[in-house]
Design a protein around this motif. Structure first.
Motif, mmCIF file in Angstrom:
data_model
loop_
_atom_site.group_PDB
_atom_site.id
_atom_site.type_symbol
_atom_site.label_atom_id
_atom_site.label_comp_id
_atom_site.label_asym_id
_atom_site.label_seq_id
_atom_site.Cartn_x
_atom_site.Cartn_y
_atom_site.Cartn_z
ATOM 1 N N PRO A 1 -34.519 1.802 -23.763
ATOM 2 C CA PRO A 1 -35.034 2.488 -24.932
ATOM 3 C C PRO A 1 -34.156 3.684 -25.371
ATOM 4 C CG PRO A 1 -36.180 3.206 -22.971
ATOM 5 C CD PRO A 1 -35.200 2.174 -22.529
ATOM 6 N N SER A 2 -33.972 3.808 -26.652
ATOM 7 C CA SER A 2 -33.265 4.947 -27.251
ATOM 8 C C SER A 2 -31.940 5.268 -26.572
ATOM 9 C CB SER A 2 -34.139 6.197 -27.231
ATOM 10 O OG SER A 2 -35.302 5.958 -27.941
ATOM 11 N N THR B 1 -37.674 -2.693 -21.574
ATOM 12 C CA THR B 1 -37.360 -1.511 -22.370
ATOM 13 C C THR B 1 -38.382 -0.397 -22.181
ATOM 14 O OG1 THR B 1 -38.647 -2.304 -24.228
ATOM 15 C CG2 THR B 1 -36.341 -2.925 -24.172
ATOM 16 N N TYR B 2 -39.431 -0.645 -21.408
ATOM 17 C CA TYR B 2 -40.512 0.329 -21.300
ATOM 18 C C TYR B 2 -40.019 1.644 -20.708
ATOM 19 C CZ TYR B 2 -45.047 2.332 -20.297
ATOM 20 O OH TYR B 2 -46.123 3.156 -20.265
ATOM 21 N N GLY C 1 -45.662 3.035 -26.203
ATOM 22 C CA GLY C 1 -46.506 4.112 -25.698
ATOM 23 C C GLY C 1 -45.784 5.151 -24.872
ATOM 24 N N THR C 2 -44.430 5.137 -24.874
ATOM 25 C CA THR C 2 -43.735 6.144 -24.084
ATOM 26 C C THR C 2 -43.481 7.418 -24.879
ATOM 27 O OG1 THR C 2 -41.796 4.772 -24.540
ATOM 28 C CG2 THR C 2 -42.637 4.751 -22.311
ATOM 29 N N LYS C 3 -43.621 7.357 -26.213
ATOM 30 C CA LYS C 3 -43.452 8.561 -27.029
ATOM 31 C C LYS C 3 -44.557 8.572 -28.082
ATOM 32 C CE LYS C 3 -39.815 10.565 -25.328
ATOM 33 N NZ LYS C 3 -38.678 9.776 -24.997
ATOM 34 N N GLU D 1 -40.192 3.077 -28.834
ATOM 35 C CA GLU D 1 -40.803 3.953 -27.838
ATOM 36 C C GLU D 1 -42.238 4.301 -28.220
ATOM 37 O OE1 GLU D 1 -39.048 5.924 -25.039
ATOM 38 O OE2 GLU D 1 -37.185 6.503 -26.050
#
Lengths: 278, 451
Positions: free
Chosen positions: A224-225, A134-135, B431-433, B427
């Protein structure tokens, strides 16, 4: 003449089955896309507002774009690899049958199971980098491509093998006598003659990747999202996780049907043109 | 030959059609005549087996068959939607509060005149609409940070302990909680744990502990500030917008969970609630955020090391003013509803079943001993309470003089809102947001979903 009289009787069972299992649900589905409903029995007409909502919904457009990218990549990769394998396995190598069986096997496993298996494998590898699938949406994208390749290559390979075995060997021998090298034989003799297989394989891979659902749900579930949610999953989410949005989900499904129908018809017409008779 | 085969195929087909037809006919006849079968769609997977047991006991006693179907975790709405369209639809189902009621109002029977409603101690708990009563709560639950007392004691007796806290009772705000947790992480090898908190489960469908339960606290305070006259649930239900005022407080506690966790940050998206409950049960973690329903899961884990007599709750402290007086979160999201589109007989049979379950001796015994529910009904005496240690702790907290946090998440706009909330948290965690993104996602999604 008497046979004609019985025609309605003979056609009735099939017709009834077709009506009950296909035509009626389909028409009902189209009807529901213009209504607001909780279950299919209490629907209220709302006109085209569902379609407006569907198109003004970012998730839907993202899912559409993601699906298109995914389909292009997987159709190309699956067909090239399957054809290459089929070519290898019709050369009369030792153990050909075992290899054919093994390559075909992933196709027998259900999509949800495959999704979870590949989630474990991919997360197992990514663990060394301290992340999971999911990264980054790109991980999910390539994960799905690998998964679908793994599942469909065997099936397509079998179809290509059937096509390759149908080519009369005298044509290939004639090409050899005429001094054609391997590449020329492949391009000018083999490929045109397996075009019927190419048609059916591209059709199957195209529709399968466009309609992908279970694998998507099990592998990433959109994370993700919702960036890795494909169309079918987005429709499912719209339908089930928003109160009052069932009709919008249905409208999306109708749009989805139209897209799939248009694309696959175009593809069929295009590849049919290239088929040759021998 | 061919002709014979064709004839036979036709015959088989006709048979199939005929049998299908007759089958459905006999079923509809049954529905119309008597109601010796009712259908209960269960929300709680952790007690599905108990319900099957209750169903068989009830059938022996009254001859009415109770069909129990359990929806898998986080798929109740999905299951209900497809089940209710069938001819044999659930006669008893659950709604999760006023928001859930909006989606199902055409299917909820008015229960105002039932005995079940009259049993309710606090009539305000029911889901009402105008004069009608459409959902009746049947279980009171509480959640907070569950701690393993043995590990905590071990820490308090450590010679190299860097804090001056010497018992769990002394932890009464975020500052102290943080100090203790971080010091415990430093000494985790001496305490024999892998991390203070069990994994913050973020895999699909497993993030409700953060997007609903944990999120309830900041929204409780925000809604209370808006209007302290009515319940925060009704304020939240009518709120068109939110500013997510206490977002940084929410972040405080979430960060504490994630930074002192059994698992590495990046791997949390692969963890499920079951994973984290078994980490807690096996003593790999000292604390986990969950509610009393979790005892069923904890005690089921093989080799579980949790001492039933030394377990308790800490409130969800997140550095909000006045939190020294904060209690745990107590409420319910389980309301029983009767399918108004079922036949009259079936509706009555379903109500009879529920009244039997919550008022007869046999039924009550199952409720307290096997289902381990704390019920909101006056048919239960004070000594008829569940044995399980976490439920006892909830009762204990209910008796304390503290400010109980309501389950404000019952009035979150939709499942979609919770989904985008947890997507954003994921997220942020990996650490992506950044945190601003989470706040924006929550604010925007609330507005969008309420519209």
């Amino acid at each position: 003449m008497s046979l004609k009289k019985y025609f309605p009787i003979f056609v009735l069972p099939t017709l009834a089955a077709f009506l009950i299992a296909f035509v009626i649900p389909f028409l009902l589905g189209v009807f529901l896309s213009f209504t607001e409903f909780t279950t299919i029995l209490d629907a209220q007409w709302t006109g085209i507002s569902n379609y407006i909502k569907a198109f003004s919904n970012d998730d839907f457009l993202n899912a559409l774009w993601f699906t298109v990218k995914f389909t292009v990549v997987s159709v190309i990769s699956i067909n090239i690899i399957a054809f290459a394998l089929a070519n290898l396995l019709t050369k009369g190598l030792k153990g050909t049958n075992i290899f054919r069986t093994i390559f075909f096997m992933p196709n027998l496993i259900g999509g949800i199971v495959l999704g979870y298996i590949w989630q474990l494998i991919i997360n197992g590898v990514l663990k060394f980098f301290g992340v999971t699938i999911t990264y980054d949406p790109a991980y999910g994208f390539w994960g799905l491509v690998i998964l679908l390749n793994w599942q469909l290559i065997g099936y397509m390979m079998v179809i290509y093998i059937a096509g390759l075995q149908n080519i009369p060997s005298d044509l290939q021998e004639a090409a050899k006598v005429d001094g054609a090298n391997r590449w020329q034989t492949l391009k000018n003799v083999t490929l045109p003659l397996v075009m019927p297989s190419v048609t059916i394989c591209t059709f199957l891979t195209l529709t399968n990747s466009f309609k992908l659902f279970d694998q998507n749900l099990a592998l990433t579930a959109g994370a993700p999202s919702q960036q890795t949610a494909m169309l079918a999953l987005d429709i499912y989410n719209t339908f089930y996780s928003k109160v009052g949005w069932e009709g919008v989900g249905q409208a999306k499904a109708v749009i989805f049907f139209l897209i799939v129908a248009v694309i696959s018809f175009t593809q069929l017409i295009l590849t049919r043109k290239r088929e040759v008779e021998h | 030959m061919k002709r014979i085969i064709a004839v036979m195929l036709c015959a088989v087909m006709m048979l199939l059609f005929a049998s299908c037809g007759s089958n459905s006919n006999s079923q509809t006849n049954d529905t119309n005549k008597n109601a010796n079968e009712i259908y209960f769609l269960n929300f709680k997977p952790e007690v599905s087996e108990v319900y099957n047991e209750i169903a068989s006991v009830y059938e022996k006693e009254t001859g009415v068959k109770v069909k129990v179907v359990t929806a898998a975790s986080d798929t109740y709405e999905t299951t209900l939607k497809s089940e209710i369209a069938k001819s044999e639809a659930p006669t008893i189902f659950q709604i999760n509060g006023p928001v859930g009621y909006q989606g199902w109002k055409n299917y909820c029977l008015d229960l105002k005149d039932t005995k079940l409603y009259s049993y309710l101690i606090d009539k305000d708990l029911a889901v009402t609409d105008g004069d009608g009563v459409f959902g009746i709560p049947y279980v009171i639950e509480g959640y907070g940070i569950i701690y393993n007392g043995n590990i905590m004691d071990k820490y308090f007796n450590l010679p190299e302990k860097a804090t001056d806290v010497s018992s769990v009772e002394e932890i009464n705000n975020f500052e102290k909680l943080k100090a203790v947790v971080e010091d415990m992480t430093k000494n985790k090898s001496k305490l024999g744990i892998d991390g203070v908190f069990a994994s913050t489960s973020m895999s699909g469908g497993e993030s409700w502990r953060w997007d609903s339960h944990l999120a309830s606290v900041p929204f409780y305070y925000e809604m209370k500030e808006k209007n302290s006259e009515v319940s925060t649930n009704s304020t939240a239900y009518n709120a068109k917008e939110t500013e997510f005022k206490y977002h940084s407080n929410y972040k405080n506690l979430l960060d504490l969970y994630v930074n002192n966790s059994v698992s590495e940050k990046g791997l949390l998206s692969g963890k499920s609630v079951n994973d984290s409950m078994s980490e807690f049960a096996l003593g790999k973690a000292a604390m986990v955020q969950n509610g009393n329903w979790a005892w069923a899961e904890i005690s089921k884990v093989g080799g579980n090391k949790v001492d039933a007599d030394n377990i308790g709750y800490l409130p969800l402290y997140m550095d909000i003013e006045g939190e020294e007086n904060q209690g745990i979160c107590i409420g319910t999201e389980n309301y029983l509803a009767i399918n108004s589109k079922a036949s009259k007989e079936k509706q009555q049979a379903s109500i009879d079943f529920l009244e039997w379950l919550f008022s007869s001796e046999t039924g009550k015994k199952y409720v307290t001993e096997k289902l381990e529910f704390i019920t909101p009904f006056n048919t239960f005496d004070d000594d008829e309470t569940p044995e399980d240690p976490l439920a006892r702790e909830v009762l204990d907290w209910m008796g304390r003089d503290v400010e109980t946090i309501e389950w404000t998440f019952n009035s979150f706009p939709s499942q979609e809102f919770k989904n985008s909330f947890s997507d954003a948290i994921l997220e942020y965690i990996q650490g992506t947001k950044n945190w601003d993104y989470v706040r924006e996602a929550v604010v925007n999604s609330w507005k969008k979903e309420r519209a």
